[in-house]
Scaffold this motif. Structure first.
Motif, PDB file in Angstrom:
ATOM      1  N   THR A 139       0.845  -1.194   0.000  1.00  0.00           N
ATOM      2  CA  THR A 139       0.000   0.000   0.000  1.00  0.00           C
ATOM      3  C   THR A 139       0.879   1.242   0.000  1.00  0.00           C
ATOM      4  OG1 THR A 139      -1.667  -1.167   1.319  1.00  0.00           O
ATOM      5  CG2 THR A 139      -1.834   1.236   1.216  1.00  0.00           C
ATOM      6  N   PRO A 140       0.970   1.960  -1.119  1.00  0.00           N
ATOM      7  CA  PRO A 140       1.736   3.210  -1.145  1.00  0.00           C
ATOM      8  C   PRO A 140       0.871   4.397  -0.748  1.00  0.00           C
ATOM      9  CG  PRO A 140       1.066   2.630  -3.370  1.00  0.00           C
ATOM     10  CD  PRO A 140       0.514   1.551  -2.461  1.00  0.00           C
ATOM     11  N   PHE A 141       1.462   5.340  -0.029  1.00  0.00           N
ATOM     12  CA  PHE A 141       0.776   6.565   0.369  1.00  0.00           C
ATOM     13  C   PHE A 141       1.429   7.719  -0.386  1.00  0.00           C
ATOM     14  CE2 PHE A 141       0.407   3.495   3.760  1.00  0.00           C
ATOM     15  CZ  PHE A 141      -0.974   3.437   3.904  1.00  0.00           C
ATOM     16  N   HIS A 232      15.234   4.657  -7.806  1.00  0.00           N
ATOM     17  CA  HIS A 232      15.437   3.223  -7.730  1.00  0.00           C
ATOM     18  C   HIS A 232      14.588   2.632  -6.616  1.00  0.00           C
ATOM     19  CE1 HIS A 232      19.209   4.034  -5.004  1.00  0.00           C
ATOM     20  NE2 HIS A 232      18.088   4.219  -4.354  1.00  0.00           N
ATOM     21  N   GLY A 233      14.384   1.317  -6.674  1.00  0.00           N
ATOM     22  CA  GLY A 233      13.491   0.685  -5.724  1.00  0.00           C
ATOM     23  C   GLY A 233      12.054   1.082  -6.017  1.00  0.00           C
ATOM     24  N   PHE A 234      11.274   1.291  -4.961  1.00  0.00           N
ATOM     25  CA  PHE A 234       9.901   1.790  -5.079  1.00  0.00           C
ATOM     26  C   PHE A 234       9.989   3.281  -4.813  1.00  0.00           C
ATOM     27  CE2 PHE A 234       5.252   1.048  -3.454  1.00  0.00           C
ATOM     28  CZ  PHE A 234       4.772   1.447  -4.689  1.00  0.00           C
ATOM     29  N   TYR A 235       9.783   4.104  -5.833  1.00  0.00           N
ATOM     30  CA  TYR A 235      10.071   5.524  -5.686  1.00  0.00           C
ATOM     31  C   TYR A 235       8.909   6.387  -6.178  1.00  0.00           C
ATOM     32  CZ  TYR A 235      11.282   5.828 -10.709  1.00  0.00           C
ATOM     33  OH  TYR A 235      11.251   5.810 -12.086  1.00  0.00           O
ATOM     34  N   ARG A 236       8.988   7.659  -5.841  1.00  0.00           N
ATOM     35  CA  ARG A 236       7.949   8.600  -6.218  1.00  0.00           C
ATOM     36  C   ARG A 236       8.419   9.472  -7.381  1.00  0.00           C
ATOM     37  NH1 ARG A 236      10.253  10.822  -1.411  1.00  0.00           N
ATOM     38  NH2 ARG A 236      10.924  13.005  -1.622  1.00  0.00           N
ATOM     39  N   SER A 237       7.452   9.918  -8.150  1.00  0.00           N
ATOM     40  CA  SER A 237       7.712  10.824  -9.259  1.00  0.00           C
ATOM     41  C   SER A 237       6.552  11.800  -9.327  1.00  0.00           C
ATOM     42  CB  SER A 237       7.835  10.041 -10.571  1.00  0.00           C
ATOM     43  OG  SER A 237       7.963  10.909 -11.680  1.00  0.00           O
ATOM     44  N   ALA A 249       3.661   6.633  -8.007  1.00  0.00           N
ATOM     45  CA  ALA A 249       4.629   5.717  -7.389  1.00  0.00           C
ATOM     46  C   ALA A 249       4.966   4.627  -8.399  1.00  0.00           C
ATOM     47  CB  ALA A 249       4.055   5.105  -6.119  1.00  0.00           C
ATOM     48  N   VAL A 250       6.255   4.396  -8.633  1.00  0.00           N
ATOM     49  CA  VAL A 250       6.699   3.445  -9.654  1.00  0.00           C
ATOM     50  C   VAL A 250       7.913   2.671  -9.142  1.00  0.00           C
ATOM     51  CG1 VAL A 250       5.831   4.883 -11.532  1.00  0.00           C
ATOM     52  CG2 VAL A 250       8.187   5.164 -10.769  1.00  0.00           C
ATOM     53  N   THR A 251       8.300   1.641  -9.874  1.00  0.00           N
ATOM     54  CA  THR A 251       9.431   0.813  -9.455  1.00  0.00           C
ATOM     55  C   THR A 251      10.518   0.755 -10.518  1.00  0.00           C
ATOM     56  OG1 THR A 251       8.414  -1.202 -10.348  1.00  0.00           O
ATOM     57  CG2 THR A 251       7.982  -0.684  -8.032  1.00  0.00           C
ATOM     58  N   GLN A 252      11.746   0.557 -10.063  1.00  0.00           N
ATOM     59  CA  GLN A 252      12.891   0.213 -10.913  1.00  0.00           C
ATOM     60  C   GLN A 252      13.813  -0.648 -10.060  1.00  0.00           C
ATOM     61  OE1 GLN A 252      13.857   0.071 -13.887  1.00  0.00           O
ATOM     62  NE2 GLN A 252      15.974  -0.492 -13.535  1.00  0.00           N
ATOM     63  N   PHE A 253      13.860  -1.951 -10.357  1.00  0.00           N
ATOM     64  CA  PHE A 253      14.541  -2.905  -9.474  1.00  0.00           C
ATOM     65  C   PHE A 253      15.885  -3.406 -10.007  1.00  0.00           C
ATOM     66  CE2 PHE A 253      10.185  -4.349  -7.629  1.00  0.00           C
ATOM     67  CZ  PHE A 253      10.169  -3.235  -6.809  1.00  0.00           C
ATOM     68  N   PHE A 322       5.599  -2.698 -10.437  1.00  0.00           N
ATOM     69  CA  PHE A 322       4.246  -2.214 -10.207  1.00  0.00           C
ATOM     70  C   PHE A 322       4.260  -0.692 -10.189  1.00  0.00           C
ATOM     71  CE2 PHE A 322       6.048  -4.374  -6.480  1.00  0.00           C
ATOM     72  CZ  PHE A 322       6.315  -3.326  -5.610  1.00  0.00           C
ATOM     73  N   THR A 323       3.160  -0.113 -10.609  1.00  0.00           N
ATOM     74  CA  THR A 323       3.031   1.347 -10.647  1.00  0.00           C
ATOM     75  C   THR A 323       1.652   1.738 -10.130  1.00  0.00           C
ATOM     76  OG1 THR A 323       2.088   1.421 -12.878  1.00  0.00           O
ATOM     77  CG2 THR A 323       4.498   1.451 -12.706  1.00  0.00           C
ATOM     78  N   VAL A 324       1.567   2.930  -9.563  1.00  0.00           N
ATOM     79  CA  VAL A 324       0.286   3.530  -9.191  1.00  0.00           C
ATOM     80  C   VAL A 324       0.287   4.941  -9.761  1.00  0.00           C
ATOM     81  CG1 VAL A 324      -1.246   4.240  -7.322  1.00  0.00           C
ATOM     82  CG2 VAL A 324       0.104   2.143  -7.092  1.00  0.00           C
ATOM     83  N   THR A 325      -0.581   5.188 -10.743  1.00  0.00           N
ATOM     84  CA  THR A 325      -0.612   6.470 -11.446  1.00  0.00           C
ATOM     85  C   THR A 325      -2.052   6.867 -11.748  1.00  0.00           C
ATOM     86  OG1 THR A 325      -0.638   5.611 -13.710  1.00  0.00           O
ATOM     87  CG2 THR A 325       1.522   5.747 -12.627  1.00  0.00           C
ATOM     88  N   ASP A 326      -2.195   8.090 -12.264  1.00  0.00           N
ATOM     89  CA  ASP A 326      -3.493   8.514 -12.790  1.00  0.00           C
ATOM     90  C   ASP A 326      -3.420   8.662 -14.306  1.00  0.00           C
ATOM     91  OD1 ASP A 326      -1.860  10.703 -12.937  1.00  0.00           O
ATOM     92  OD2 ASP A 326      -3.311  12.122 -12.113  1.00  0.00           O
ATOM     93  N   PHE A 327      -2.565   7.855 -14.943  1.00  0.00           N
ATOM     94  CA  PHE A 327      -2.324   7.952 -16.369  1.00  0.00           C
ATOM     95  C   PHE A 327      -3.531   7.452 -17.176  1.00  0.00           C
ATOM     96  CE2 PHE A 327       2.630   7.699 -16.258  1.00  0.00           C
ATOM     97  CZ  PHE A 327       2.646   8.896 -15.564  1.00  0.00           C
ATOM     98  N   LYS A 328      -3.545   7.858 -18.447  1.00  0.00           N
ATOM     99  CA  LYS A 328      -4.523   7.364 -19.408  1.00  0.00           C
ATOM    100  C   LYS A 328      -3.841   6.336 -20.307  1.00  0.00           C
ATOM    101  CE  LYS A 328      -7.474  10.273 -17.765  1.00  0.00           C
ATOM    102  NZ  LYS A 328      -8.512   9.802 -16.830  1.00  0.00           N
ATOM    103  N   ASN A 329      -4.670   5.558 -21.029  1.00  0.00           N
ATOM    104  CA  ASN A 329      -4.079   4.512 -21.859  1.00  0.00           C
ATOM    105  C   ASN A 329      -4.786   4.374 -23.189  1.00  0.00           C
ATOM    106  OD1 ASN A 329      -6.452   3.234 -20.651  1.00  0.00           O
ATOM    107  ND2 ASN A 329      -5.636   1.330 -21.495  1.00  0.00           N
ATOM    108  N   MET A 330      -4.104   3.723 -24.122  1.00  0.00           N
ATOM    109  CA  MET A 330      -4.660   3.281 -25.395  1.00  0.00           C
ATOM    110  C   MET A 330      -4.284   1.815 -25.553  1.00  0.00           C
ATOM    111  SD  MET A 330      -3.927   6.498 -27.979  1.00  0.00           S
ATOM    112  CE  MET A 330      -2.140   6.326 -27.920  1.00  0.00           C
ATOM    113  N   THR A 331      -5.129   1.049 -26.248  1.00  0.00           N
ATOM    114  CA  THR A 331      -4.946  -0.392 -26.314  1.00  0.00           C
ATOM    115  C   THR A 331      -5.009  -0.891 -27.748  1.00  0.00           C
ATOM    116  OG1 THR A 331      -5.915  -0.656 -24.124  1.00  0.00           O
ATOM    117  CG2 THR A 331      -5.833  -2.622 -25.490  1.00  0.00           C
ATOM    118  N   ASN A 332      -4.187  -1.881 -28.041  1.00  0.00           N
ATOM    119  CA  ASN A 332      -4.193  -2.573 -29.337  1.00  0.00           C
ATOM    120  C   ASN A 332      -3.951  -4.043 -29.063  1.00  0.00           C
ATOM    121  OD1 ASN A 332      -3.786  -3.644 -31.866  1.00  0.00           O
ATOM    122  ND2 ASN A 332      -2.104  -2.271 -32.437  1.00  0.00           N
ATOM    123  N   ASP A 333      -5.041  -4.830 -29.072  1.00  0.00           N
ATOM    124  CA  ASP A 333      -4.975  -6.252 -28.780  1.00  0.00           C
ATOM    125  C   ASP A 333      -4.387  -6.444 -27.386  1.00  0.00           C
ATOM    126  OD1 ASP A 333      -5.306  -8.957 -29.199  1.00  0.00           O
ATOM    127  OD2 ASP A 333      -3.441  -9.203 -30.298  1.00  0.00           O
TER     128      ASP A 333
END
Length: 1003
Positions: A139-141, A232-237, A249-253, A322-333
């Motif tokens: 659970t990230p805050f 690095h690790g579990f970090y904030r942006s 909150a995103v990761t780079q391991f 794993f990431t937690v964002t408010d991003f939007k997406n587009m999908t292709n298959d």
């Protein structure tokens, strides 16, 4: 860089076995399940001592209550009120007060010790216990001032060797609860002591009973950590959207940072299955390696939702993401692309080319992609270019976003190759993973090679295979010519060393050697061997010998190659450096003599006598044959220093060229007569095209670098470059400009730089006139890059037409009603125009570019402006620019600091400013950057122009006093500058005399 569920068990069996969450409010201690001991009898003396200890404990407890009463701490999500700030805004959540100091722990002093381990050589975990499954709930805050996370991990373990100790990784994590459960009889194992080996990131549990071989155990750990800002690790942006600052909150391991997000066995060989659950605010979205199988409201946190992900295939910890964002997406298959809402449309090209590359690579590897989906996400802050986490590819925005009319054509190529690189990793690296970082090149070298193969297959018009020679051969030679270079397969004994090998050797040299081997074996044999290798090691780990074995079997089945691939290739991967093949012809009897030695910038007599030897595949052609299509070797130096042959049919006045299309990873030197024959045909405005375009580039690059090290007279080498006056192809020109660029750097502070500029302008003049400033519609990316490099060089040497055009366009841009419309400046030419405008102007022009950077949203435009802001000739502006790069409020992201220092240090004016700045602000710089690999890059870019003895001595003192912990990279910097000093002493006068003679002959 690059990456049956236990969910029910948390609320079920384990939690009912007397392992309730510890109430930290009451004890502030970690809990270990213990066995109850029977009563004991005490003497009066002992009772008195215990009474005294008890009194002291009461005093200590009172102080603890006083210190911690100001704010409740977490009770493992059991009671939501314990997340709330008791003295401030209750809309924000708070986890336990954290320390990021690895020397502190919440484990009581009587059960936890910290064990410094000096001179650690072995980073490997003990092999007694290995993980099979991880169940991670996190659970990230993500709130201003409260960047923390709370986690719970349940790990299924198997015991392979009897032991009373359990060791795992963890960094900057506060452990609140540990329990070891023997699954066979459901009893808890007594934990006697917890030792933290800080230097190796080990947590060692000393146990009261023995873990038995073959039996399974379950380790449960509850912990909390900090969402750091060190990328690095579990970090904030963060990013700004319409004036509002938003946090994610995103990761780079990779390589060794999964241990910063959850306790684990953080080694690539220790693969396991992962079931991940992410708690995220209802207005945000989480992503992980696998697909979501269930969503449910959080049991304690209002406005939070649990996303439960499917169990993964076996994979290494560094590939978890794993990431937690408010991003939007587009999908292709099965593909989805994610980005900031304002930028998501710029991910359309990545979404278009990604499925094409995936389809091609499924056919190339002959193995279907095994996961149900691929997410690609563009992150505002990301240390690397991209990361191959299985099923969740993470990118720096510049590496994934392409916007027509804003991004240059080279940006499009960059996005395509990075996407291809990360998708190639899904097999080479993810499906089959190196056992240890020693063989990192198996990951990165193969993905780098395949990125060119894959992009060439789906974008044939780009002719990208020609460009790969510049990127993975010429570019890598510069680093690998240092004595302080390293083997391709190199031992790693510290996390800093793991970071340091993510360099041109692992990526470029690894790729170049695979390209060489492909040409030796043919496409059919090479691809068959790779497929066999992947099938045999699927979901497991491998070493380079496993790849050699598969390729040897495929080659012997074909009947065309009966040597052991390991014998050939170990000479390239287990030795540092590369050879120069010297060819001397006997023009009387036709004998050709081949000899090899290591190519190094600084020749050491003792070392040269111990020079390694390689298995060198030699392809060649002659003026009579002109066969540049046959790249398979026609002879070998089989680990021998010299070889003479007499069966080559050619005339005495025929030129001879070895290493066709430069498929071999070595340089070639010739006797003086053969060089003259080659120069003669190159200088012929028609006949020069008899030589293959890649080999023309090779001749220029080899000649200039052989001269650089004293193996060839500079007059001969510069004669080779003179043919460029009638060259109209990009690859030879790029090789020429790069090779001449070294002389540019060495002469830029001297009295005869003007003569050098005149010479290069004479080479450029006709080509610049032909290419012009007008960009044609649907122009090829090679043509576009050819124009950019020629015009940039012409403007650098103040070509009148170039300066006039660039200054006019920059001025018109400044005067435009809407300067951000860029109505006149074609996107491919903006970097040139911006730099000339800033360099020719003053404070007004620089400030205008800075303001454009501040308001720009497209990653490509921001990167372009960051580079050109260093073009100014004003020392005060350059110093100001450096200062702004170390401020959090400037708009310059931490990931871009190297770009700023490189831009400033890229000129003769800016280099001493940048070098003096890092010396004056060293501790501040290190604290702000937080990454040794980034610090190493900064040191490298700010010192690369040094070439005087006193500058080298100053650098050496600085390194001795402040940089002793930077390892191999800083030693490479010292060696490079030492080579610069030697070069200037040896070659300066020779080059000046040659340039004067040429200047006089053409005046």
């Amino acid at each position: 860089m690059d990456y049956t569920s236990h969910i029910g068990r948390v609320n079920g069996d384990v939690m009912t076995q007397a392992h309730e969450p510890l109430n930290i409010m009451d004890s502030n201690q970690a809990d270990y399940s213990t066995t109850t001991k029977r009563g004991i009898y005490l003497s009066k003396c002992l009772a008195f001592i215990i009474l005294v200890i008890f009194a002291l404990a009461l005093v200590t407890a009172s102080l603890l209550v006083y210190n911690y009463a100001a704010c409740p701490q977490i009770d493992t999500l059991a009671n939501v009120t314990k997340y709330e700030l008791c003295h401030c805004d209750q809309s924000k959540l708070l986890v336990l007060p954290l320390t990021t100091e690895s020397s502190r722990s919440v484990i009581p002093l009587d059960t936890t010790t910290h064990s410094p381990v000096p001179n650690v050589l072995n980073l490997w975990l003990p092999t007694h216990v290995k993980p099979e499954k991880y169940d991670i709930k996190i659970t990230p805050f993500i709130y201003e001032g409260n960047f923390t996370f709370y986690g719970e991990v349940i790990i299924d373990l198997v015991v392979h060797e009897e032991t009373k100790e359990m060791t795992f990784h963890g960094v900057e994590l506060k452990i609140h609860y540990i329990n070891i459960l023997a699954t066979e009889d459901e009893h808890s194992v007594y934990i006697v002591r917890h030792v933290e080996d800080v230097e190796r990131n080990f947590h060692i549990l000393n146990l009261g009973s023995t873990l038995e071989v073959g039996k399974q155990y379950v380790l449960t750990i509850k912990y909390s950590g900090l969402l750091n800002d060190n990328l690095h690790g579990f970090y904030r942006s963060s990013y700004d959207e319409k004036g509002v600052k938003k946090w994610i909150a995103v990761t780079q391991f990779q390589a060794m940072d999964a241990r910063r997000a959850f306790p684990c066995w953080d080694e690539p060989a220790l693969k396991a299955r992962f079931t991940i659950s992410i708690a995220r605010p209802n207005n945000m979205t989480s992503l992980s390696n696998m697909n979501v199988v269930k969503r449910e409201p959080h049991e304690h946190l209002k406005n939070y939702t649990w996303d439960h992900y499917a169990e993964s295939l076996p994979m290494s910890t560094y590939l978890v993401a794993f990431t937690v964002t408010d991003f939007k997406n587009m999908t292709n298959d099965k593909f989805s692309v994610w980005a900031r809402s304002e930028a998501v449309q710029s991910a359309a090209f990545a979404l278009e080319i990604g499925p094409k590359i995936l389809k091609y690579l499924e056919e190339y590897y002959k193995i279907k992609f095994p996961l149900p989906k691929i997410d690609m996400i563009a992150l505002p802050d990301f240390k690397n270019g991209a990361m191959e986490n299985w099923g969740l590819l993470t990118f720096r925005e510049i590496s994934m976003l392409y916007e027509e009319g804003v991004s240059a054509s080279t940006d499009k190529v960059h996005v395509a190759t990075v996407v291809a690189h990360e998708i190639a990793h899904q097999w080479f690296g993810n499906l089959v993973t190196p056992t240890w970082w020693r063989d990192l090149w198996l990951n990165e070298g193969f993905a780098t090679y395949v990125e060119y193969v894959a992009v060439n297959a789906v974008e044939k018009s780009w002719n990208i295979t020609e460009l790969c020679v510049l990127d993975i051969v010429h570019n890598v030679f510069q680093l690998d010519a240092l004595n302080s270079s390293h083997q391709l397969s190199v031992e790693v004994s510290a996390s800093e060393e793991a970071d340091a090998i993510f360099d041109k050797i692992s990526y470029g040299k690894g790729s170049a050697l695979l390209r060489m081997l492909n040409h030796i074996l043919t496409d059919e044999v090479f691809n068959a061997g790779v497929t066999n290798y992947l099938n045999s090691k699927m979901y497991g780990n491998a070493e380079q010998r496993d790849l050699w074995s598969a390729l040897t079997s495929a080659a012997r089945q074909s009947g065309d190659f009966d040597a052991d691939v390991a014998v050939v290739m170990d000479s390239w991967t287990l030795q540092t450096g590369f050879p120069v093949l010297t060819i001397n012809r006997n023009y009387e009897n036709g004998t050709v003599h081949f000899s090899q030695e290591r190519f190094v910038l600084i020749n050491d007599t003792v070392e040269s006598q111990r020079s390694p030897i390689w298995w060198i595949p030699v392809s060649y052609t002659t003026a009579s044959e002109k066969d540049f299509s046959s790249t398979r070797p026609r002879l070998w130096l089989k680990g021998e220093r010299a070889l003479s042959i007499s069966n080559i049919t050619m005339k005495s006045n025929d030129w001879f060229i070895a290493n066709i299309q430069q498929t071999g990873f070595y340089r070639v030197n010739y006797d003086q007569r053969n060089w003259k024959l080659l120069i003669k045909v190159l200088k012929d405005p028609v006949r020069f095209q008899e030589i293959n375009i890649i080999n023309r580039a090779q001749l220029v690059d080899d000649a200039m670098n052989l001269a650089l090290t004293g193996r060839l007279d500079y007059r001969t080498a510069l004669d080779v470059t003179s043919y460029l006056a009638h060259e109209r192809s990009y690859v030879p020109w790029k090789a020429g400009l790069s090779a001449l660029g070294y002389i540019d750097t060495m002469l830029s502070k001297g009295a005869h730089y003007l003569e050098y500029g005149h010479y290069v302008l004479r080479l450029l003049n006709e080509a610049v006139k032909e290419i012009g400033w007008k960009v044609s519609p649907n122009e090829s990316v090679v043509t576009s890059q050819y124009r950019v490099d020629l015009l940039a060089s012409a403007c650098h040497f103040e070509h009148p037409d170039c300066l006039e055009n660039a200054v006019r366009m920059y001025t018109n841009w400044m005067l435009a009603p809407n300067p951000d419309a860029h109505s006149e400046i074609h996107v491919d030419l903006r970097g040139i125009v911006y730099c000339v405008g800033v360099r020719a102007g003053g404070v007004r022009e620089w400030t205008f570019a800075w303001e454009r950077f501040r308001v720009a949203t497209a990653p490509s435009e921001r990167h372009r402006l960051l580079s050109v802001l260093g073009c100014t000739r004003s020392p005060s502006l350059l110093h100001r620019y450096l200062e702004m790069s170390l401020r959090n409020d400037s708009g310059i992201r931490k990931q871009d600091i190297v770009r700023v220092f490189s831009a400033v240090a890229g000129t003769a004016i800016g280099q001493p400013i940048a070098f003096n700045y890092i010396r004056a602000n060293w501790q501040r710089l290190r604290t702000f950057v937080g990454s040794l690999s980034t610090i190493n890059l900064i040191v490298k870019v700010v010192t690369r122009r040094l070439n005087q003895a006193h500058e080298y001595e100053e650098l050496k003192r600085f390194v001795t006093e402040y940089c002793s912990d930077l390892g191999r990279p800083v030693q490479q910097v010292l060696e490079t500058i030492s080579a610069n000093v030697q070069w200037k002493d040896r070659n300066y006068n020779t080059i000046v005399d040659w340039l004067k003679a040429v200047d006089n002959n053409t005046s």
